[in-house]
Design an enzyme around this catalytic site. Structure first.
Site, PDB file in Angstrom:
ATOM      1  N   GLU A 196       6.820  -6.122 -12.028  1.00 45.74           N
ATOM      2  CA  GLU A 196       8.182  -6.195 -11.503  1.00 45.74           C
ATOM      3  C   GLU A 196       9.041  -7.215 -12.229  1.00 45.74           C
ATOM      4  O   GLU A 196      10.195  -6.948 -12.555  1.00 45.74           O
ATOM      5  CB  GLU A 196       8.166  -6.512 -10.000  1.00 45.74           C
ATOM      6  CG  GLU A 196       7.724  -5.349  -9.115  1.00 45.74           C
ATOM      7  CD  GLU A 196       6.220  -5.269  -8.940  1.00 45.74           C
ATOM      8  OE1 GLU A 196       5.510  -6.137  -9.495  1.00 45.74           O
ATOM      9  OE2 GLU A 196       5.747  -4.353  -8.249  1.00 45.74           O
ATOM     10  N   HIS A 265       4.438  -6.634   3.745  1.00 48.43           N
ATOM     11  CA  HIS A 265       5.156  -5.408   3.406  1.00 48.43           C
ATOM     12  C   HIS A 265       6.285  -5.095   4.386  1.00 48.43           C
ATOM     13  O   HIS A 265       6.776  -3.971   4.414  1.00 48.43           O
ATOM     14  CB  HIS A 265       4.195  -4.205   3.403  1.00 48.43           C
ATOM     15  CG  HIS A 265       3.315  -4.119   2.187  1.00 48.43           C
ATOM     16  ND1 HIS A 265       2.311  -5.016   1.940  1.00 48.43           N
ATOM     17  CD2 HIS A 265       3.281  -3.237   1.163  1.00 48.43           C
ATOM     18  CE1 HIS A 265       1.684  -4.676   0.818  1.00 48.43           C
ATOM     19  NE2 HIS A 265       2.254  -3.604   0.321  1.00 48.43           N
TER      20      HIS A 265
HETATM   21  C1  LIG Z   1       3.808  -6.500  -6.489  1.00 46.45           C
HETATM   22  C2  LIG Z   1       3.482  -5.152  -5.967  1.00 46.45           C
HETATM   23  N1  LIG Z   1       3.987  -4.072  -6.566  1.00 46.45           N
HETATM   24  C3  LIG Z   1       3.692  -2.834  -6.115  1.00 46.45           C
HETATM   25  C4  LIG Z   1       2.867  -2.679  -5.030  1.00 46.45           C
HETATM   26  C5  LIG Z   1       2.546  -1.276  -4.519  1.00 46.45           C
HETATM   27  N2  LIG Z   1       1.173  -0.925  -4.923  1.00 46.45           N
HETATM   28  C6  LIG Z   1       0.148  -1.146  -4.084  1.00 46.45           C
HETATM   29  S1  LIG Z   1      -1.309  -0.788  -4.785  1.00 46.45           S
HETATM   30  C7  LIG Z   1      -0.615  -0.296  -6.221  1.00 46.45           C
HETATM   31  C8  LIG Z   1      -1.478   0.188  -7.336  1.00 46.45           C
HETATM   32  C9  LIG Z   1      -2.446  -0.849  -7.823  1.00 46.45           C
HETATM   33  O1  LIG Z   1      -3.407  -0.277  -8.665  1.00 46.45           O
HETATM   34  P1  LIG Z   1      -4.683  -1.042  -9.195  1.00 46.45           P
HETATM   35  O2  LIG Z   1      -4.335  -2.456  -9.504  1.00 46.45           O
HETATM   36  O3  LIG Z   1      -5.267  -0.244 -10.275  1.00 46.45           O
HETATM   37  O4  LIG Z   1      -5.687  -1.113  -7.955  1.00 46.45           O
HETATM   38  P2  LIG Z   1      -6.374   0.090  -7.162  1.00 46.45           P
HETATM   39  O5  LIG Z   1      -5.414   0.530  -6.126  1.00 46.45           O
HETATM   40  O6  LIG Z   1      -6.704   1.139  -8.142  1.00 46.45           O
HETATM   41  O7  LIG Z   1      -7.578  -0.514  -6.512  1.00 46.45           O
HETATM   42  C10 LIG Z   1       0.773  -0.423  -6.135  1.00 46.45           C
HETATM   43  C11 LIG Z   1       1.718  -0.064  -7.209  1.00 46.45           C
HETATM   44  C12 LIG Z   1       2.380  -3.852  -4.402  1.00 46.45           C
HETATM   45  N3  LIG Z   1       1.588  -3.795  -3.314  1.00 46.45           N
HETATM   46  N4  LIG Z   1       2.672  -5.067  -4.892  1.00 46.45           N
END
Ligand SMILES: Cc1ncc(C[n+]2csc(CCOP(=O)(O)OP(=O)(O)O)c2C)c(N)n1
Ligand SMILES: [Mg+2]
Lengths: 462, 348
Positions: A196, A265
């Site tokens: 971000e 959130h």
């Molecule tokens: C700063 C932030 N940006 C976006 C999100 C929304 N979000 C939650 S999980 C996720 C994907 C994360 O993927 P990864 O790090 O690969 O972990 P996984 O879910 O595969 O375990 C996103 C974009 C968030 N929670 N926090």
């Protein structure tokens, strides 16, 4: 014959002690020679000669305390000058910036600087454009209205592009960008990594270079990662560049509590962004406003924070079917006229406000409901005019009370309509706690229709 | 520098789930195999139950299941000792159970009840246990990485020989604060193990669509932090890699990165369009590389346990999970007065 002046060790230093002279009267000095030491309670510093010549007269002996900054402490006689041709007046004319009596002059200076400019008057914002009679109304969700607004602006202007997490292939985490990739392609609808702060800054850079980014935050909770770029870069650059370089950029996404997603959130950032000069902040409550205001936000030459709401995305409302439906930023709307009490809210707070107005009507209280739609610039005249009529006001927001938007509205009413008030302004807000997860606690933490009804009755002494 | 990992192709799961692991594979005795089996199965069954309960409306909001990735936390836990700290993101149920937290308390937090680890206030993404050195449970992607680095800092500061293990995803690995953490951790030689759980996707984004360098074990190269790529579907490989990293950290040599090649079977959270990958891709990993099936097959083929004995374990675990779900269903919601507690600690 230049004077040596008492230097400042820091921008806030006003006086210091002359600790020691390292040169005597009559010594030759070269520029860069250390001639004296001065000290304050925080630091000591060496005074270097700037001019060459002979140390003429020491005006402030060593050991003198509390020497005001800019007081002449010695004179330097340039080569060929005689010590007797000394008068200060000459030194002064040689250094016109140096005032005769520094301390006094300083005071005078600050005084003259105090000729304060007037704050700009409340801008006059045009009313909503007329919707010609016979215009078809299409019922659509806020989600579709937002998508249409982006699509229309992208068709109109090739510099408009959309960027964010999951906005392209996934069609948007909340499906707001549905179909945009298919219509505009990957050059203009861009999936970003989860970075971000990086992509918000990149967006600001692209905007400084003349593009018009629409940056989607998956939710505004994640914009906290990026808030430095939003405030320090997007909001302030126009001012810092003396008006040379601004940025036309929209930061948009869902704001506020969704449902059962707990503290990290579920936060309302209305007050946060509306605090910042240089930003505009828009928070629509229905599909038509969402469309007209998002189009205005994209065209606006300033950074606009566009606060949406996940719970409202699925709510439908009629939207005028016009080729170019653009609404003015900065104009509130009286959604329901009334005479007994003014209820002011925006975005999802309107759900509570309007339902409360219906309840109140059953009890014979005729509430006027104002939808702010824009939080900065705030449409103060609309609020004030209403309060002058009703004499009572209730604000409704999901955010916290301290330094909240409701607090600001109450202050403005107090400043501009004090004599019209029949009761103190009441604020309905989220409770002063992080959002709890448990269903029962979550309900208690949020404002309710009953809270608004009770507050309205209280200000009506009913 | 131990970035011995091989470059892999990006065509997802097939190569990802069974990488040519750079590390060794620990040989497990019977106790270790059986305990790994139990621990992984408990997580699997717990998560399946959570998914069901979500469907019944007992769990709200987000609920990120760990199914498919169980070998990562279970293998790492086998390499740790008492006092080592754990921290992760929102896909945290498996980590908590692996830490020895009570499934009842975890499930009751998922349902938002007073017997939950956070008394119902945190929910799925925000749970903590001081007793088990589990520091959460964080909803903001990558926020746990500086925090985990701080846990390591505290160990260094106190002069103990504990390490912190910070888990984060392939998507999280692109956040700037990860690299700010890496720099400080190496600069100050902090005992921090960074476990990147590369499950090939961040929500609907495959790693190669978000990352310029998809070999995450190399993400510490410019900070001189060693990293290994590990077959995260093989609990023995995870344990061996974990031990190597732990030894490095405890010896005061600074941080270590482990990229665990793993796979998430379920959607990102409960609602997931599942359009970003094929069903075949998921099926291929499930049938070919399932972490639990691998152990089960080894236990049976080496005759460590009979089929009946395995079934008995399965039944015990089902009972434990049912007990947790019953507790979580019947436990009351928090008392309304709890709304205003825990915002501040009392000042003394
Ligand atoms: C700063 C932030 N940006 C976006 C999100 C929304 N979000 C939650 S999980 C996720 C994907 C994360 O993927 P990864 O790090 O690969 O972990 P996984 O879910 O595969 O375990 C996103 C974009 C968030 N929670 N926090
Ligand atoms: Mg991932």
């Amino acid at each position: 014959m230049p004077d040596v002046l008492m230097p400042a060790l820091s921008p806030t230093m006003e006086k210091g002690n002359l600790a020691k002279w390292l040169k005597k009267e009559g010594d030759t000095v070269k520029s860069g020679d250390v001639i004296a030491e001065i000290e304050t309670d925080k630091a000591t510093m060496e005074v270097e000669a700037v001019d060459e010549g002979t140390l003429g007269k020491i005006l402030v002996p060593e050991g003198t305390a509390d020497v005001a900054v800019n007081t002449p402490i010695a004179t330097i006689i340039a080569e060929g000058e005689s010590a007797s041709a000394a008068p200060k007046a000459e030194a002064k004319s040689a250094a016109p910036a140096t005032p005769t009596a520094p301390a006094e002059a300083k005071v005078a200076d600050t005084k003259s600087a105090e000729a304060k400019p007037a704050a700009p008057a409340q801008p006059v914002v045009a009313a909503d454009p007329d919707v010609p009679e016979g215009t078809a109304m299409v019922t659509m969700t806020m989600r579709e209205a937002l998508r249409d607004a982006m699509a229309e602006e992208m068709r109109r202007d090739d510099t408009v592009f959309v960027m964010g997490e999951e906005v392209a292939e996934y069609q948007g985490a909340y499906k707001v960008t549905q179909g945009l990739l298919q219509e505009f392609g990957a050059r203009r609808v861009i999936d970003t990594p989860i970075t971000e702060h990086g992509f918000a800054g990149l967006g600001v850079g692209a905007a400084l270079a003349g593009l018009k980014p629409v940056v989607e935050f998956m939710t505004f909770n994640f914009a906290m990662q990026a808030i430095d770029q939003i405030i320090n870069s997007a909001a302030k650059t126009l001012y810092m560049s003396g008006g040379q370089m601004g940025c036309s950029i929209v930061f948009r996404g869902p704001n506020g509590a969704a449902a059962r997603v707990a503290a990290q959130h579920s936060q309302d950032y209305s007050a946060w962004y509306s605090h910042i000069p240089g930003l505009k902040v828009v928070a629509p409550s229905n599909a038509a406003d969402a469309k007209g205001l998002l189009k205005a936000a994209i065209r606006d030459p300033n950074p606009v924070i566009f606060l949406e709401n996940e719970i409202l995305y699925g709510q439908s409302a009629p939207v005028p079917q016009l080729a170019d439906y653009v609404l003015p930023i900065g104009k509130a709307r009286i959604v329901r006229p009334g005479k007994d009490v003014t209820i002011v809210s925006w975005t999802i707070g309107m759900n509570y406000a309007l339902k409360a107005a219906e309840e109140l009507a059953k009890d014979g209280i005729d509430a006027e409901v104002i939808d702010l739609r824009t939080l900065r610039p705030l449409d103060t005249p609309t609020i004030i005019e209403s309060v002058k009529k009703t004499g009572r006001a209730v604000t409704v927001e999901e955010g916290w009370q301290q330094s909240g938007v409701g607090a600001e509205i109450a202050a403005r009413i107090m400043e501009q309509a004090f004599d019209y008030l029949d009761a103190p302004v009441a604020r309905v807000s989220g409770k002063d706690v992080p959002m709890p997860y448990a269903a029962n606690l979550e309900k208690l933490a949020l404002p309710s229709v009953a809270d608004v009804v009770n507050a309205a009755k209280a200000v009506c002494y009913r | 520098m131990a970035t011995a990992s091989k470059n892999k192709t990006n065509d997802a799961a097939v190569s990802s789930a069974a990488p040519a692991s750079s590390g060794s594979i620990a040989t497990f005795n019977k106790d270790q195999e059986v305990s790994a089996y139990r621990d992984m199965l408990l997580i699997r069954r717990f998560e399946e139950k959570a998914g069901q309960m979500y469907g019944m409306g007992l769990i709200g909001g987000f609920c990120h299941l760990y199914i498919g990735q169980e070998a990562v936390v279970v293998g790492m836990q086998m390499a740790l000792k008492e006092g080592d700290q754990i921290i992760t993101g929102y896909r945290d149920h498996g980590h908590m159970i692996a830490c020895g937290m009570d499934p009842k308390g975890v499930m009751a937090e998922l349902t938002g009840r007073r017997g939950g680890y956070s008394h119902g206030k945190g929910g799925s993404m925000h749970m903590f246990s001081v007793e088990k050195h589990f520091y959460g449970g964080h909803g903001i992607v990558a926020a746990q990485v500086p925090l985990g680095t701080g846990l390591a800092f505290a160990n260094r500061y106190r002069g103990n020989d504990n390490v912190s293990v910070t888990y984060f995803g392939d998507g999280a690995a692109n956040q700037g604060q990860v690299y700010e953490s890496f720099n400080m951790a190496e600069l100050w030689k902090l005992p921090a193990i960074y476990v990147i759980e590369n499950n090939r996707y961040a929500m609907g984004t495959a790693v190669n669509r978000a990352s310029a360098q998809t070999d995450f074990s190399k993400r510490g190269v410019s900070f001189n932090i060693p990293g290994d790529q590990v077959d995260g579907m093989d609990v023995r490989a995870v344990k061996a890699a974990g031990e190597k990293a732990v030894a490095w950290c405890r010896a005061g040599k600074g941080p270590y990165i482990l990229e665990m090649m793993t796979y998430r079977y379920r959607g990102h959270s409960m609602s997931d369009p599942a359009k970003y990958r094929t069903r075949e891709e998921v099926e291929k990993v499930r049938t070919g590389h399932d972490p639990i099936e691998q152990v089960r097959a080894r236990i049976l083929s080496s005759k460590m346990l009979t089929e009946d004995e395995i079934k008995k374990i399965d039944a015990e675990i089902r009972d434990r999970v049912n007990e947790a779900s019953e507790f979580a269903t019947n436990d009351p919601e928090p008392d309304p007065s709890e709304l205003y507690t825990d915002v501040y600690r009392e000042t003394v």
